[in-house]
Design an enzyme around this catalytic site. Sequence first.
Site, PDB file in Angstrom:
ATOM      1  N   LYS A 153       0.848  -1.193   0.000  1.00  0.00           N
ATOM      2  CA  LYS A 153       0.000   0.000   0.000  1.00  0.00           C
ATOM      3  C   LYS A 153       0.883   1.241   0.000  1.00  0.00           C
ATOM      4  O   LYS A 153       1.922   1.273   0.687  1.00  0.00           O
ATOM      5  CB  LYS A 153      -0.891  -0.007   1.254  1.00  0.00           C
ATOM      6  N   GLU A 206      -9.076  11.853  12.379  1.00  0.00           N
ATOM      7  CA  GLU A 206      -8.342  10.637  12.774  1.00  0.00           C
ATOM      8  C   GLU A 206      -7.509  10.815  14.041  1.00  0.00           C
ATOM      9  O   GLU A 206      -6.612  11.657  14.097  1.00  0.00           O
ATOM     10  CB  GLU A 206      -7.437  10.199  11.613  1.00  0.00           C
TER      11      GLU A 206
HETATM   12  C1  LIG Z   1      -4.438  10.627   3.639  1.00  0.00           C
HETATM   13  C2  LIG Z   1      -5.657  11.089   3.908  1.00  0.00           C
HETATM   14  O1  LIG Z   1      -6.631  10.328   4.494  1.00  0.00           O
HETATM   15  C3  LIG Z   1      -6.316   9.121   5.181  1.00  0.00           C
HETATM   16  C4  LIG Z   1      -7.311   8.994   6.263  1.00  0.00           C
HETATM   17  C5  LIG Z   1      -8.556   8.476   6.036  1.00  0.00           C
HETATM   18  C6  LIG Z   1      -8.807   7.783   4.842  1.00  0.00           C
HETATM   19  C7  LIG Z   1      -7.808   7.563   3.939  1.00  0.00           C
HETATM   20  C8  LIG Z   1      -8.069   6.819   2.685  1.00  0.00           C
HETATM   21  O2  LIG Z   1      -9.188   6.330   2.492  1.00  0.00           O
HETATM   22  O3  LIG Z   1      -7.167   6.728   1.841  1.00  0.00           O
HETATM   23  C9  LIG Z   1      -6.410   7.961   4.202  1.00  0.00           C
HETATM   24  O4  LIG Z   1      -5.763   6.848   4.719  1.00  0.00           O
HETATM   25  C10 LIG Z   1      -6.051  12.462   3.624  1.00  0.00           C
HETATM   26  O5  LIG Z   1      -7.177  12.844   3.950  1.00  0.00           O
HETATM   27  O6  LIG Z   1      -5.219  13.218   3.068  1.00  0.00           O
END
Ligand SMILES: C=C(O[C@H]1C=CC=C(C(=O)O)[C@@H]1O)C(=O)O
Length: 404
Positions: A153, A206
Site C-alpha cells: 500500500k 483521525e
Molecule cells: C491521507 C488522507 O486520508 C487518510 C485517512 C482516512 C482515509 C484515507 C483513505 O481512504 O485513503 C487515508 O488513509 C487524507 O485525507 O489526506
Amino acid sequence: MQVLNIDIEGAQTASSAGRSAPKTHPKTHPETHPAPEAGLSGCAFLLGQDFGEITKTYTATLAQFATCDLTQAIPDDGHETAPQAGRLFGVFPFDRTDQGHLYRLSPKATPAQVAADEAVSHSLTRLPETQGFGASVDAVAQKINAGDGGLKKVVLARSLVYDTDAPIDPVQVALRLSADRHVTSYCVPLPGESAAPRWLVGATPELLLSKQGAAIRSHPLAGSARRQSDASADAAVGQALLTSEKDNIEHRVVVEYIHDVLTPYCRSLKVPDQPQLDRTATMWHLGTAISGVLKEADTPVLALLRDLHPTPAVAGFPLAAALAQIDAQEPFARDFYAGTLGWLDGDNNGAWHVTLRCAVIAQHSAQLFAGAGIVGASKAADEIAETRAKFGAMRLALGICERL
Ligand SMILES: C=C(O[C@H]1C=CC=C(C(=O)O)[C@@H]1O)C(=O)O
C-alpha cells in the site's frame, strides 16, 4: 534520559510553503545549528476546544523530544482550571526525521466565528495536474500488483495552491471547520523565514493515539467515500464502503501495523476484527477503535508516537518502500501535512491526531493537501474523485466553491 536543552524560540529554518518549489526537508540538528528566532510569541493556537496565545516554542524531532526530560518545559499551572493548564501543545511533520514544535500557551477566549465570503477571487495551481496524479496512481498500483519490493500500500497525495485577492484569516477558517462535530479542527502557526508566520489549518477526523494513565486508544481511518446529500443514497454509499474488498484491504494494513507497533508496550490490546463506518460532514471512512492497557503507565506519549508515526494511513506498507514511492511520485514537500498534532502533560498523557484535511495558509495563499491509499485494485479515476471529495470541507471554509 537527556535533559531538555533545545529551548529555541521557533527554530525551523529551511521550510517553505511547498508549492512547486524543490522538496525541502529541513534536517538541521537543534544543538548544532540553532536557527533564528521566528517570533511566534503572541500568535494564536487552536486545537479543538483549546485556544490560546503562544508564549514559548521548543523545536526538535519527535525522537529527540521522546527521550528528553520535558518537566522544565511543561507549564506548572496545575491550579488553573482552563483545559490547557499544565499542557504543552505540538505539531510534527510527516517526515519523522524533520523537526517539529512544542508550544506553551496562555489561554484566551475563542474569537467569534465570521462566515466565509461566498466567492473568494483566486487563481489555482494543481500539484501535480490531475492527470499526472492519475498516472502516479496507476504506476503505484502496477508496482503493488507486480509485488515490487513487497509493496502492499502507498498513500499518494496531491495539492492545490490557491492565491487569493483578499487575505485569509487562518483562525476563522479553523472556526468554520469546527462546525463539523465529527472532526478536531486546528490552527497552528509554523515558524519560518518570513516575518509573518505560515499557518497549518485543518480539521482532522483521525485519532493517532491518546493516553490517559495506562489506558491508550487509537482510531485509524482508511477507506473512504464521499457523503451524499440524499439520505438513502448516502446510507447506500456507506454500506458499499463497509463491504468493499479494496477498501477493507487498504484498512487492514493500517490496523495490523498499529497492532504490531503497540503490542510490545501493552499488557492487553483490543483490536476489532472488522472496521466500523465513521463519518465527517463530507466523507465516510472505515475506522477501527483500538484500545489497550500499557505495561508501564508512565511510558511517555511521545515515545509511543515516535514508534507509530507515520502509519500506513498516511504513508503505506512496508514503510521504507512506501516512502520511496511517495518521494518519487509527489512533486511537493508534505512538510506538516500527514504529520501529527496534539498535546501532552506532565503525567506523560496526551492526545495526538493525524494532520489531515489541512492547508498551509500564508496571507494571500492556501496550499491544500489530500491523499488516498493506493492498493493493487485502486483505479485512477476513483482516487482522483476521493481526493477531490477530501478537499471539499477546506474549500468551503475558505469560501472557494467552484467545482474542481
Ligand atoms: C491521507 C488522507 O486520508 C487518510 C485517512 C482516512 C482515509 C484515507 C483513505 O481512504 O485513503 C487515508 O488513509 C487524507 O485525507 O489526506
